[in-house]
Design a protein around this motif. Structure first.
Motif, PDB file in Angstrom:
ATOM      1  N   GLY A 102       0.805  -1.214   0.000  1.00 42.77           N
ATOM      2  CA  GLY A 102       0.000   0.000   0.000  1.00 42.77           C
ATOM      3  C   GLY A 102       0.839   1.264   0.000  1.00 42.77           C
ATOM      4  N   PRO A 103       1.775   1.423   0.955  1.00 37.17           N
ATOM      5  CA  PRO A 103       2.653   2.592   0.916  1.00 37.17           C
ATOM      6  C   PRO A 103       3.489   2.668  -0.353  1.00 37.17           C
ATOM      7  N   ALA A 104       3.914   1.523  -0.879  1.00 37.97           N
ATOM      8  CA  ALA A 104       4.692   1.535  -2.122  1.00 37.97           C
ATOM      9  C   ALA A 104       3.865   2.095  -3.263  1.00 37.97           C
ATOM     10  N   GLU A 105       2.619   1.656  -3.370  1.00 34.55           N
ATOM     11  CA  GLU A 105       1.763   2.172  -4.443  1.00 34.55           C
ATOM     12  C   GLU A 105       1.584   3.678  -4.305  1.00 34.55           C
ATOM     13  N   ARG A 106       1.356   4.162  -3.085  1.00 36.14           N
ATOM     14  CA  ARG A 106       1.164   5.607  -2.895  1.00 36.14           C
ATOM     15  C   ARG A 106       2.418   6.380  -3.299  1.00 36.14           C
ATOM     16  N   SER A 107       3.587   5.833  -3.002  1.00 35.00           N
ATOM     17  CA  SER A 107       4.826   6.525  -3.361  1.00 35.00           C
ATOM     18  C   SER A 107       5.061   6.507  -4.868  1.00 35.00           C
ATOM     19  N   PHE A 108       4.771   5.371  -5.538  1.00 37.57           N
ATOM     20  CA  PHE A 108       4.871   5.355  -6.993  1.00 37.57           C
ATOM     21  C   PHE A 108       3.932   6.402  -7.598  1.00 37.57           C
ATOM     22  N   ARG A 109       2.702   6.466  -7.093  1.00 39.08           N
ATOM     23  CA  ARG A 109       1.729   7.403  -7.662  1.00 39.08           C
ATOM     24  C   ARG A 109       2.124   8.850  -7.366  1.00 39.08           C
ATOM     25  N   ARG A 110       2.756   9.094  -6.226  1.00 42.04           N
ATOM     26  CA  ARG A 110       3.244  10.439  -5.938  1.00 42.04           C
ATOM     27  C   ARG A 110       4.347  10.819  -6.937  1.00 42.04           C
ATOM     28  N   ALA A 111       5.254   9.894  -7.208  1.00 40.03           N
ATOM     29  CA  ALA A 111       6.302  10.166  -8.199  1.00 40.03           C
ATOM     30  C   ALA A 111       5.695  10.472  -9.563  1.00 40.03           C
ATOM     31  N   LEU A 112       4.662   9.728  -9.949  1.00 35.27           N
ATOM     32  CA  LEU A 112       4.035   9.933 -11.251  1.00 35.27           C
ATOM     33  C   LEU A 112       3.218  11.215 -11.304  1.00 35.27           C
ATOM     34  N   ALA A 113       2.633  11.620 -10.180  1.00 36.60           N
ATOM     35  CA  ALA A 113       1.906  12.891 -10.152  1.00 36.60           C
ATOM     36  C   ALA A 113       2.873  14.056 -10.376  1.00 36.60           C
ATOM     37  N   MET A 114       4.078  13.906  -9.854  1.00 37.35           N
ATOM     38  CA  MET A 114       5.075  14.959 -10.000  1.00 37.35           C
ATOM     39  C   MET A 114       5.760  14.896 -11.369  1.00 37.35           C
ATOM     40  N   ARG A 115       5.869  13.676 -11.925  1.00 39.23           N
ATOM     41  CA  ARG A 115       6.566  13.502 -13.201  1.00 39.23           C
ATOM     42  C   ARG A 115       5.795  12.491 -14.057  1.00 39.23           C
ATOM     43  N   PRO A 116       4.815  12.963 -14.823  1.00 38.34           N
ATOM     44  CA  PRO A 116       3.957  12.045 -15.585  1.00 38.34           C
ATOM     45  C   PRO A 116       4.666  11.271 -16.697  1.00 38.34           C
ATOM     46  N   ASP A 117       5.892  11.669 -17.044  1.00 36.15           N
ATOM     47  CA  ASP A 117       6.620  10.958 -18.096  1.00 36.15           C
ATOM     48  C   ASP A 117       7.622   9.954 -17.531  1.00 36.15           C
ATOM     49  N   TYR A 118       7.397   9.503 -16.308  1.00 33.15           N
ATOM     50  CA  TYR A 118       8.339   8.630 -15.602  1.00 33.15           C
ATOM     51  C   TYR A 118       8.032   7.175 -15.965  1.00 33.15           C
ATOM     52  N   ALA A 119       8.599   6.702 -17.063  1.00 31.57           N
ATOM     53  CA  ALA A 119       8.285   5.358 -17.571  1.00 31.57           C
ATOM     54  C   ALA A 119       8.651   4.274 -16.569  1.00 31.57           C
ATOM     55  N   GLU A 120       9.806   4.408 -15.912  1.00 26.77           N
ATOM     56  CA  GLU A 120      10.237   3.392 -14.947  1.00 26.77           C
ATOM     57  C   GLU A 120       9.243   3.266 -13.801  1.00 26.77           C
ATOM     58  N   ALA A 121       8.673   4.393 -13.374  1.00 24.04           N
ATOM     59  CA  ALA A 121       7.693   4.344 -12.284  1.00 24.04           C
ATOM     60  C   ALA A 121       6.419   3.643 -12.736  1.00 24.04           C
ATOM     61  N   PHE A 122       5.984   3.895 -13.971  1.00 27.03           N
ATOM     62  CA  PHE A 122       4.813   3.168 -14.478  1.00 27.03           C
ATOM     63  C   PHE A 122       5.091   1.665 -14.531  1.00 27.03           C
ATOM     64  N   ASN A 123       6.266   1.280 -15.025  1.00 23.94           N
ATOM     65  CA  ASN A 123       6.598  -0.136 -15.151  1.00 23.94           C
ATOM     66  C   ASN A 123       6.620  -0.824 -13.790  1.00 23.94           C
ATOM     67  N   ASN A 124       7.244  -0.184 -12.804  1.00 24.86           N
ATOM     68  CA  ASN A 124       7.376  -0.844 -11.510  1.00 24.86           C
ATOM     69  C   ASN A 124       6.110  -0.750 -10.671  1.00 24.86           C
ATOM     70  N   LEU A 125       5.306   0.277 -10.898  1.00 30.95           N
ATOM     71  CA  LEU A 125       3.953   0.274 -10.336  1.00 30.95           C
ATOM     72  C   LEU A 125       3.162  -0.896 -10.924  1.00 30.95           C
ATOM     73  N   ALA A 126       3.289  -1.100 -12.225  1.00 32.75           N
ATOM     74  CA  ALA A 126       2.592  -2.223 -12.865  1.00 32.75           C
ATOM     75  C   ALA A 126       3.050  -3.555 -12.289  1.00 32.75           C
ATOM     76  N   ASN A 127       4.356  -3.702 -12.021  1.00 32.42           N
ATOM     77  CA  ASN A 127       4.847  -4.934 -11.398  1.00 32.42           C
ATOM     78  C   ASN A 127       4.180  -5.158 -10.044  1.00 32.42           C
ATOM     79  N   LEU A 128       4.073  -4.090  -9.268  1.00 34.57           N
ATOM     80  CA  LEU A 128       3.436  -4.176  -7.951  1.00 34.57           C
ATOM     81  C   LEU A 128       1.975  -4.591  -8.080  1.00 34.57           C
ATOM     82  N   LEU A 129       1.262  -3.981  -9.017  1.00 27.23           N
ATOM     83  CA  LEU A 129      -0.151  -4.308  -9.208  1.00 27.23           C
ATOM     84  C   LEU A 129      -0.323  -5.745  -9.692  1.00 27.23           C
ATOM     85  N   ARG A 130       0.582  -6.198 -10.534  1.00 27.27           N
ATOM     86  CA  ARG A 130       0.499  -7.591 -11.029  1.00 27.27           C
ATOM     87  C   ARG A 130       0.676  -8.573  -9.871  1.00 27.27           C
ATOM     88  N   GLU A 131       1.600  -8.265  -8.955  1.00 28.91           N
ATOM     89  CA  GLU A 131       1.809  -9.149  -7.807  1.00 28.91           C
ATOM     90  C   GLU A 131       0.578  -9.215  -6.910  1.00 28.91           C
TER      91      GLU A 131
END
Length: 415
Positions: A102-131
């Motif tokens: 849960g905290p990891a997802e919130r931190s990934f989403r905070r990074a993406l809110a600040m930087r919407p072009d952050y491809a690595e954050a999208f990829n690793n958020l997706a890994n978290l959601l897949r798990e």
């Protein structure tokens, strides 16, 4: 799956603390995390509010396997005012590693809110959601990563895995919808072309492309054998047993080809029979592992059909363990194998068995299965006589046995 942590090199500190900070950064870049940790801590003892030093200390703590301490360091960087997407990303990656989803997802989403072009954050958020089995959200996030980095092979592989899980979960229509979008957006990427087409139900190519095979096996080279062990992989042992039953010589007299040798799993079984043992594979990553075994006389990086055509009458025995499952149509490659055999030589191979009227079919995992009658017909057309054909379990997939054909065929002595 990669989750690179990102360092800072910002100034504005007391001169001595800044010199220590730079020294610690240099040690970290040299691959000396323990030494870097000590110097970061000296810098922080001088100025506990060096936010960038807290972030980079978190990086070396992760490299040392002390992830919970890294979480604390990244949080300290934020508390010291370094409210930056890179720090949120680093914190998210560390939180994910310690199981705080849960905290990891919130931190990934905070990074993406600040930087919407952050491809690595999208990829690793997706890994978290897949798990978490949130497969729809995961596939959406992988697509966002690929929209930003269209040629990112790792994200294509990850999306492929998420869609396969959707298929395994019985959500075939949803998997097909995502596959069609994937193909629309990335029509030339080899994984999209092969796996996407299979999931979307499109007419497949006659074989997996060289680019697809090379990418898939380079990506998994490091963990290939451990993954196969988890799946109860049996093809090399089944082929060795079949050859023994067909009277393979007990001496080292044969010129042998391990076709699609991979990491060399067949080599220990083949070496006792081989005067000369050659391996061929498309993946340089797999060949590096095969080379480390020290059992081959020669290893070649080449496409199988081209290699066979370039070596007419060169081999007494060709073994292909779970290699022809990346070919749909078998007529050409079996004819090439027959031509590469000496008169009386044997071809031993496995394929996944297809219990259907069609000759072959590609599955959502990217491998082809073949009907027994089709295999027999292609062998006959290639001038190869069936010496042995048996059905057996090649491995397990999602807990279910994968039914295969174990085949030994012979080139006629008068060919």
């Amino acid at each position: 799956m990669t989750e690179p942590s990102t360092p800072f090199r910002l100034g504005g500190f007391a001169a001595k603390a800044q010199r220590l900070f730079a020294e610690a950064n240099a040690l970290a870049e040299q691959g000396l995390p323990a030494e870097a940790e000590a110097v970061y801590r000296r810098a922080l003892a001088l100025d506990p509010r060096l936010a960038e030093a807290h972030n980079n200390l978190g990086n070396v703590l992760r490299a040392l396997g002390r992830v919970a301490e890294a979480v604390a360091a990244y949080r300290e960087a934020l508390a010291c005012g370094l409210d930056h997407p890179l720090v949120h990303y680093n914190l998210a990656s560390a939180l994910k590693a310690v199981g705080e989803a849960g905290p990891a997802e919130r931190s990934f989403r905070r990074a993406l809110a600040m930087r919407p072009d952050y491809a690595e954050a999208f990829n690793n958020l997706a890994n978290l959601l897949r798990e978490q089995d949130r497969l729809t959200d995961s596939a959406d996030a992988y697509r966002r990563a690929l929209a930003l980095r269209p040629d990112w092979d790792e994200a294509h592989d990850n999306l492929s895995g998420a869609l396969y899980l959707l298929h395994e979960d019985g959500r075939d229509e949803e998997a097909a919808r995502f596959a069609r979008l994937w193909l629309r957006d990335h029509p030339d990427h080899p994984v999209a072309r092969h796996i996407g087409a299979a999931l979307a139900g499109f007419v497949p190519d006659d074989r997996a492309s060289d680019a697809y095979v090379r990418q898939v096996f380079d990506h998994f080279a490091g963990e290939f054998e451990s993954k196969l062990a988890e799946l109860g992989y049996r093809a090399p042992a089944l082929l060795a047993d079949a050859l023994e039953k067909e009277g393979a010589p007990a001496d080292t007299s044969l010129a042998m080809l391990d076709a699609g040798c991979g990491t060399g799993l067949c080599a220990p079984l083949l070496r006792p029979w081989a005067r000369r043992l050659v391996g061929v594979d498309l993946s340089p990553g797999m060949l590096d592992h095969a080379r480390a075994r020290g059992l081959y006389d020669e290893l070649a990086e080449a496409e199988l059909g081209a290699f066979l055509s370039a070596h007419p009458g060169a081999f007494d025995l060709i073994v292909a363990a779970d290699v022809l499952c990346y070919f749909g149509a078998l007529d050409t490659v079996l004819a090439q194998a027959a031509a590469a055999l000496r008169p009386g030589g044997r071809l031993a191979f496995t394929v996944e068995r297809l219990d259907a009227a069609q000759p072959h079919r590609v599955s959502p995992h990217g491998r082809y299965a073949h009907a027994e009658g089709y295999v027999r017909g292609c062998l006959d057309a290639a001038g190869l006589s069936m010496a042995r054909l048996s059905r057996d379990t090649l491995r397990f997939e999602s807990g279910e046995p994968v039914d295969g054909l174990v085949v030994v065929a012979v080139r006629g002595a008068d060919a």
